[in-house]
Design a protein around this motif. Structure first.
Motif, mmCIF file in Angstrom:
data_model
loop_
_atom_site.group_PDB
_atom_site.id
_atom_site.type_symbol
_atom_site.label_atom_id
_atom_site.label_comp_id
_atom_site.label_asym_id
_atom_site.label_seq_id
_atom_site.Cartn_x
_atom_site.Cartn_y
_atom_site.Cartn_z
ATOM 1 N N MET A 389 58.058 21.377 62.640
ATOM 2 C CA MET A 389 59.393 21.777 63.885
ATOM 3 C C MET A 389 59.594 23.377 62.980
ATOM 4 N N SER A 390 59.933 24.041 63.373
ATOM 5 C CA SER A 390 61.486 25.161 63.147
ATOM 6 C C SER A 390 62.106 25.132 63.770
ATOM 7 N N ILE A 391 63.079 25.567 63.162
ATOM 8 C CA ILE A 391 64.419 26.069 63.654
ATOM 9 C C ILE A 391 65.061 26.786 63.007
ATOM 10 N N PHE A 404 64.648 26.237 58.942
ATOM 11 C CA PHE A 404 62.886 25.352 58.943
ATOM 12 C C PHE A 404 62.429 25.892 59.301
ATOM 13 N N SER A 405 60.794 25.459 58.304
ATOM 14 C CA SER A 405 59.765 26.304 58.540
ATOM 15 C C SER A 405 58.942 24.988 58.724
ATOM 16 N N LYS A 406 57.775 24.694 59.683
ATOM 17 C CA LYS A 406 56.927 23.844 59.269
ATOM 18 C C LYS A 406 57.255 22.498 58.737
ATOM 19 N N GLY A 407 58.929 22.190 59.182
ATOM 20 C CA GLY A 407 59.237 20.878 58.935
ATOM 21 C C GLY A 407 60.376 20.750 57.631
ATOM 22 N N ASN A 408 60.216 21.749 56.942
ATOM 23 C CA ASN A 408 61.058 21.594 55.735
ATOM 24 C C ASN A 408 62.417 23.210 55.622
ATOM 25 N N TRP A 409 62.930 22.619 54.797
ATOM 26 C CA TRP A 409 64.245 23.530 54.973
ATOM 27 C C TRP A 409 62.646 25.316 54.507
ATOM 28 N N ALA A 410 63.478 26.212 54.984
ATOM 29 C CA ALA A 410 63.137 27.505 54.622
ATOM 30 C C ALA A 410 63.874 28.369 53.247
ATOM 31 N N PHE A 411 64.730 27.954 53.429
ATOM 32 C CA PHE A 411 65.366 28.484 52.010
ATOM 33 C C PHE A 411 66.151 27.600 50.693
#
Length: 411
Positions: A389-391, A404-411
């Motif tokens: 999932m991406s958000i 989110f990137s690849k299901g996890n926090w992107a920051f």
């Protein structure tokens, strides 16, 4: 004393000390199933040990509840029992803490007429308005926890005997709520603090909307409220009492604008609603409202949820949970939203949270609705997170930042 008994006592202490943060002289209303009677006794003993003025315990039995829904006419469920409403409303007026120990059979209500469950939801909400309002205004402590029971355990671990399944489910619960750490109370205080940095970052960004995308086909844009707030890691009453509404909890969440959701979202995990499963379902939104729905299993249950009131077709919550959360990584599908929502990003149909809007706890339901916070007699979480999932957060000027990137926090 056995290791399991020691862990149960630690769990009971954790629930009363951290979940409820029960104050000396405060009353406690404990709701539990007959399947968890022994654990309810342990929790009651712990509450008195910590100075409870009085513990009122209300037991329910799923098999008896099913008999009610099988044999009572629809009209019966439009008339919520006065004594039951008086119990909740009077305890709320006293400032009691509310604790629910759930151990539900995931399939307890399969085949029950959904219209009866809808009427029960509507009538209970209306009859218990003082209690509901006290929660919305942040005046009450409330906490939901779980206890292992045979029917639930054998759905989670169908390959095991009932006794083995219960033992294994207890161990999974202990792990999820950090009972198996050296100091569970300290672990939960640290857990509360672990949410602070990400909440602060999300609140500082003032995103206008979020774009959800997953390999299941989810392509959904959810609009946020201009004065919306991100919460998570516990709650606090207006009088300053810290508590945990859910144990376990791994989510950071907000209430979106009820009129601003566009696109389609697909479920990533089964949803168990009032003892009936809904699997492989999707919801399509336009102008914030569900305009189409489909489910491979439980279409009638999904449609019943959406029929409770006009607010049931709109979103009341948007919650972010990384794919590497401890519950997801356990590999266990609990068939229980208390756990499964903490293994996956999720949304909720129905009522929004007043504390996710700046100054919201001072506003009435109608005032909150006018500024974008959804009003409803229901609140149903459903899981949408996946490993890919991406958000994306989108600001009012159109600037985009990955959340989110690849299901996890992107920051």
């Amino acid at each position: 004393m056995s290791k399991v008994t020691q862990d149960l006592e630690k769990y009971a202490e954790l629930i009363i000390s951290s979940g409820c943060n029960l104050q000396p002289g405060q009353e406690l209303l404990l709701s539990a199933s007959t399947d968890s009677c022994e654990f309810a006794r342990m929790v009651t003993a712990e509450a008195y040990k910590q100075g409870a003025r009085r513990v009122t315990v209300r037991f329910a039995d799923e098999k008896i509840s099913r008999l009610h829904f099988e044999h009572c006419a629809l009209e019966v469920f439009k008339d919520f029992p006065e004594w039951q409403a008086l119990l909740s409303n009077s305890m709320a007026e006293k400032g009691a803490a509310f604790l629910s120990i759930i151990s539900d059979d995931p399939l307890a209500m399969v085949g029950i007429d959904q219209s009866k469950l809808v009427e029960h939801s509507r009538s209970s909400y209306e009859a218990c308005k003082p209690f509901q309002q006290a929660i919305a205004e942040g005046k009450l402590v409330w906490c939901i926890v779980a206890a292992a029971a045979p029917q639930w355990a054998q759905h989670v671990f169908p390959q095991l005997s009932a006794e083995e399944a219960v033992d294994k489910l207890w161990q999974a619960i202990f792990s999820a709520v950090r009972v198996n750490t050296a100091d569970p109370l300290a672990a939960w205080q640290q857990h509360r603090k672990s949410f602070d940095a990400r909440k602060a970052w999300l609140n500082s960004q003032h995103f206008d909307r979020l774009h959800f995308h997953s390999e299941l086909g989810t392509n959904l844009v959810v609009g946020l409220n201009e004065k919306g707030l991100w919460q998570g890691g516990g709650d606090i009453t207006t009088s300053g009492t810290e508590f945990f509404p859910n144990m376990p909890t791994e989510e950071i969440f907000t209430t979106p604008n009820r009129l601003r959701a566009e696109g389609i979202v697909y479920s990533s995990m089964p949803l168990i609603h009032y003892g009936s499963p809904i699997k492989d379902f999707s919801l399509s939104f336009k102008n914030g409202k569900v305009v189409d729905c489909s489910a491979k299993v439980g279409q009638d249950v999904l449609e019943a949820i959406l029929s409770i009131d006009k607010g049931a077709t709109r979103l009341g919550e948007c919650a972010l949970v990384p794919w590497d959360s401890p519950i997801q990584q356990s590999g266990i599908l609990f068939f229980n939203t208390l756990f499964d929502e903490n293994a996956s990003c999720h949304l909720a149909l129905g009522k929004g949270f007043s504390d996710c809007f700046e100054g919201g706890q001072k506003l009435s339901e109608d005032e909150l609705e006018a500024v974008g916070v959804n009003k409803s007699a229901t609140h149903v979480d459903f899981m949408i997170g996946t490993a890919n999932m991406s958000i994306t957060g989108i600001k009012p000027d159109g600037h985009e930042l990955p959340i989110f990137s690849k299901g996890n926090w992107a920051f």
